[in-house]
Structures are given as C-alpha cells and as structure tokens.
Design a protein around this motif. Structure first.
Motif, PDB file in Angstrom:
ATOM      1  N   PHE A 110       0.850  -1.192   0.000  1.00  0.00           N
ATOM      2  CA  PHE A 110       0.000   0.000   0.000  1.00  0.00           C
ATOM      3  C   PHE A 110       0.885   1.241   0.000  1.00  0.00           C
ATOM      4  N   ILE A 111       0.411   2.291  -0.668  1.00  0.00           N
ATOM      5  CA  ILE A 111       1.032   3.608  -0.521  1.00  0.00           C
ATOM      6  C   ILE A 111      -0.067   4.636  -0.240  1.00  0.00           C
ATOM      7  N   PHE A 112       0.285   5.623   0.580  1.00  0.00           N
ATOM      8  CA  PHE A 112      -0.605   6.755   0.847  1.00  0.00           C
ATOM      9  C   PHE A 112       0.085   8.000   0.326  1.00  0.00           C
ATOM     10  N   VAL A 113      -0.613   8.765  -0.490  1.00  0.00           N
ATOM     11  CA  VAL A 113      -0.066   9.982  -1.089  1.00  0.00           C
ATOM     12  C   VAL A 113      -0.742  11.178  -0.436  1.00  0.00           C
ATOM     13  N   GLY A 114       0.066  12.015   0.226  1.00  0.00           N
ATOM     14  CA  GLY A 114      -0.484  13.184   0.900  1.00  0.00           C
ATOM     15  C   GLY A 114       0.398  14.399   0.719  1.00  0.00           C
ATOM     16  N   ASP A 115      -0.130  15.559   1.100  1.00  0.00           N
ATOM     17  CA  ASP A 115       0.627  16.802   0.923  1.00  0.00           C
ATOM     18  C   ASP A 115       0.872  17.520   2.239  1.00  0.00           C
ATOM     19  N   ALA A 116       0.685  16.825   3.368  1.00  0.00           N
ATOM     20  CA  ALA A 116       0.817  17.480   4.669  1.00  0.00           C
ATOM     21  C   ALA A 116       1.487  16.556   5.677  1.00  0.00           C
ATOM     22  N   ARG A 117       2.093  17.166   6.684  1.00  0.00           N
ATOM     23  CA  ARG A 117       2.755  16.373   7.728  1.00  0.00           C
ATOM     24  C   ARG A 117       1.761  15.468   8.458  1.00  0.00           C
ATOM     25  N   ASN A 118       0.525  15.906   8.591  1.00  0.00           N
ATOM     26  CA  ASN A 118      -0.477  15.046   9.223  1.00  0.00           C
ATOM     27  C   ASN A 118      -0.726  13.791   8.394  1.00  0.00           C
ATOM     28  N   ASP A 119      -0.618  13.895   7.076  1.00  0.00           N
ATOM     29  CA  ASP A 119      -0.739  12.723   6.220  1.00  0.00           C
ATOM     30  C   ASP A 119       0.422  11.761   6.472  1.00  0.00           C
ATOM     31  N   TYR A 120       1.616  12.307   6.553  1.00  0.00           N
ATOM     32  CA  TYR A 120       2.805  11.508   6.857  1.00  0.00           C
ATOM     33  C   TYR A 120       2.640  10.787   8.193  1.00  0.00           C
ATOM     34  N   SER A 121       2.187  11.512   9.214  1.00  0.00           N
ATOM     35  CA  SER A 121       2.011  10.913  10.539  1.00  0.00           C
ATOM     36  C   SER A 121       0.978   9.799  10.518  1.00  0.00           C
ATOM     37  N   ALA A 122      -0.111  10.007   9.774  1.00  0.00           N
ATOM     38  CA  ALA A 122      -1.152   8.980   9.676  1.00  0.00           C
ATOM     39  C   ALA A 122      -0.608   7.727   9.010  1.00  0.00           C
ATOM     40  N   ALA A 123       0.173   7.903   7.948  1.00  0.00           N
ATOM     41  CA  ALA A 123       0.762   6.753   7.259  1.00  0.00           C
ATOM     42  C   ALA A 123       1.696   5.992   8.181  1.00  0.00           C
ATOM     43  N   LYS A 124       2.525   6.714   8.912  1.00  0.00           N
ATOM     44  CA  LYS A 124       3.457   6.058   9.832  1.00  0.00           C
ATOM     45  C   LYS A 124       2.705   5.304  10.920  1.00  0.00           C
ATOM     46  N   GLU A 125       1.663   5.916  11.450  1.00  0.00           N
ATOM     47  CA  GLU A 125       0.869   5.274  12.499  1.00  0.00           C
ATOM     48  C   GLU A 125       0.214   3.995  11.991  1.00  0.00           C
ATOM     49  N   ALA A 126      -0.196   4.006  10.727  1.00  0.00           N
ATOM     50  CA  ALA A 126      -0.880   2.847  10.147  1.00  0.00           C
ATOM     51  C   ALA A 126       0.088   1.833   9.538  1.00  0.00           C
ATOM     52  N   GLY A 127       1.378   2.179   9.472  1.00  0.00           N
ATOM     53  CA  GLY A 127       2.351   1.260   8.901  1.00  0.00           C
ATOM     54  C   GLY A 127       2.282   1.145   7.396  1.00  0.00           C
ATOM     55  N   ILE A 128       1.983   2.270   6.732  1.00  0.00           N
ATOM     56  CA  ILE A 128       1.823   2.289   5.274  1.00  0.00           C
ATOM     57  C   ILE A 128       2.872   3.213   4.665  1.00  0.00           C
ATOM     58  N   ARG A 129       3.421   2.815   3.534  1.00  0.00           N
ATOM     59  CA  ARG A 129       4.424   3.635   2.846  1.00  0.00           C
ATOM     60  C   ARG A 129       3.834   4.993   2.464  1.00  0.00           C
ATOM     61  N   PHE A 130       4.685   6.027   2.489  1.00  0.00           N
ATOM     62  CA  PHE A 130       4.186   7.386   2.263  1.00  0.00           C
ATOM     63  C   PHE A 130       4.942   8.056   1.129  1.00  0.00           C
ATOM     64  N   ILE A 131       4.170   8.710   0.267  1.00  0.00           N
ATOM     65  CA  ILE A 131       4.708   9.540  -0.812  1.00  0.00           C
ATOM     66  C   ILE A 131       4.199  10.962  -0.601  1.00  0.00           C
ATOM     67  N   ALA A 132       5.113  11.922  -0.635  1.00  0.00           N
ATOM     68  CA  ALA A 132       4.779  13.313  -0.361  1.00  0.00           C
ATOM     69  C   ALA A 132       4.584  14.079  -1.662  1.00  0.00           C
ATOM     70  N   ARG A 133       3.420  14.705  -1.789  1.00  0.00           N
ATOM     71  CA  ARG A 133       3.200  15.595  -2.922  1.00  0.00           C
ATOM     72  C   ARG A 133       3.551  17.019  -2.493  1.00  0.00           C
ATOM     73  N   ILE A 134       4.502  17.615  -3.181  1.00  0.00           N
ATOM     74  CA  ILE A 134       4.920  18.990  -2.911  1.00  0.00           C
ATOM     75  C   ILE A 134       4.725  19.787  -4.183  1.00  0.00           C
ATOM     76  N   LYS A 135       3.850  20.748  -4.121  1.00  0.00           N
ATOM     77  CA  LYS A 135       3.557  21.555  -5.300  1.00  0.00           C
ATOM     78  C   LYS A 135       4.796  22.326  -5.722  1.00  0.00           C
ATOM     79  N   GLU A 136       5.028  22.354  -7.014  1.00  0.00           N
ATOM     80  CA  GLU A 136       6.201  23.036  -7.543  1.00  0.00           C
ATOM     81  C   GLU A 136       6.227  24.483  -7.074  1.00  0.00           C
ATOM     82  N   ASP A 137       7.416  24.937  -6.696  1.00  0.00           N
ATOM     83  CA  ASP A 137       7.665  26.308  -6.234  1.00  0.00           C
ATOM     84  C   ASP A 137       7.118  26.577  -4.832  1.00  0.00           C
TER      85      ASP A 137
END
Length: 229
Positions: A172-199
């Motif tokens: 599984f991967i979870f794609v999010g754009d916020a630190r709360n998304d990262y924390s949720a993925a870590k808590e659930a044990g799921i790989r995380f991909i960070a979306r960072i808008k250009e610029d």
C-alpha cells in the motif's frame, strides 16, 4: 522531479493507492485557505496566526482546527451553536469552489489509467458527506473502491482499509501533501509519498522514511511503473 528520500527504503510492488483529496487529486488547498481567511475576518489581529496554523496543519480536519483556534489563539469559549455555525459557513464557502477546482497535473489521467489495475481509495480530512457530494458532482466516485473523510482520523481509515484488504499492507502507498498525512501513514504502517507543489516549500524537511517526493500525479505514475517493472 521525483526522487527517493530515504536511501534505506527499498520500494516494492504496489497493489493499493490511497490518495488525499485537497492538494493531491484537486488543486483546492487555496480554496480552504481563503475560506479560513473569510471565516475569521472578524479577528483582524489574529488572522495571520490563524492562517499560519491552518497551513501548517494541512491534513487536519476543520473541526479540530476550529477548536484549537478558539482555545489557543482567540482564547474564547467555543459554544456548540458557534461550532455548528462555523462548520455550516465553511462548507458553504468552499463547496462550489472545490467542485470547480482544477485537477492536480496528471490526476485525471492517473485515475483513468489505474482504477481498473490497482485498488484506489481516498482518505481526506474533508467531512465525509461533503466529500462524497463533491466526488459525485465531479463524477469521481467510479474510480474508487472507497472514499473516507472526517470526523474519523486518517490513521483509522488507513488501518481499516488495510484490514479489509486481502493484499499485504506493505504493498500500500498513501499519497499526501501534509505532515499530518505523513504521521497517519506512519501510524498505520503504510508507505508514504509526499506531494509537494512546484515552487512551494518542502513541509517534510527532516522527516525520515518518505519514499518519494512528487510534484504531481504524472510523477506518481512514473513511480508506480518503475516499481512494478
């Protein structure tokens, strides 16, 4: 540009992609920011602090933000009637603007390409009923196995999706754009991909275990093709 963040991470196959909505599927983050600015325009001396808190806590439900703003920034009691008024007014301000928001680059093509090949889900901090209405109006529900929103926490939704699946959660991967998304993925044990808008600044600086950073969903498409070849 897409690149690996953690050299200790070895990407594996992907069976399930879980996407945030605002800032991952739709370019609607600014819509929510404008709504916070209008909603708290009465607090002129605190508005910058309120907006900063909102932006620094992407991925958190508006309900939790309202409670924090009143208790820690405005330092005022938040009555149930005022809470309901804020919730109603916020929804009124954002709904049509989110419906009209453009897709993140590559999002529409990604959904069309992968919805019959991988299990796609949405986990968002937007209230679930409102989220379902938006997706229905945008004709997006057909792409997803499930769509989840507030008030339940994202980590709970992620764990529930994993527990109901016959696939190994390591795929599984979870794609999010916020630190709360990262924390949720870590808590659930799921790989995380960070979306960072250009610029825009990298809000994930210093966080370990981010598999990739992407600018858009064209990058996500390339990532999935790379790990499945």
């Amino acid at each position: 540009m897409m690149f690996r963040q953690d050299p200790k991470t070895t990407p594996g196959p992907v069976t399930t992609v879980i996407l945030d909505c605002d800032g991952v599927i739709l370019e609607s983050v600014s819509v929510k920011t404008d709504a916070f600015a209008e909603l708290f325009s009465f607090a002129a001396g605190k508005k910058e602090e309120i907006i900063a808190y909102h932006l620094n806590n992407g991925g958190m439900s508006r309900y939790d933000k309202f409670r924090y703003i009143y208790s820690d920034i405005l330092k005022q009691p938040l009555t149930e009637s005022r809470f309901e008024e804020l919730s109603h007014n916020f929804a009124s301000l954002v709904h049509q603007n989110v419906v009209r928001s453009p897709f993140v680059v590559g999002a529409e093509e990604f959904l069309e390409s992968y919805h019959n090949r991988l299990a796609l889900h949405v986990v968002s901090a937007t209230p679930e009923g409102e989220l379902l209405e938006i997706f229905e109006e945008r004709n997006l529900l057909r792409y997803f196995r499930s769509v989840h929103g507030a008030p339940e926490k994202k980590a709970v939704h992620l764990r529930n999706i994993a527990s109901r699946s016959s696939c190994d959660p390591s795929t599984f991967i979870f794609v999010g754009d916020a630190r709360n998304d990262y924390s949720a993925a870590k808590e659930a044990g799921i790989r995380f991909i960070a979306r960072i808008k250009e610029d825009e600044p990298d809000r994930f600086m210093g966080l370990a275990g981010i598999e990739y950073r992407i600018n858009n969903l064209q990058d996500l498409d390339r990532y999935i093709r790379d790990v499945t070849c």
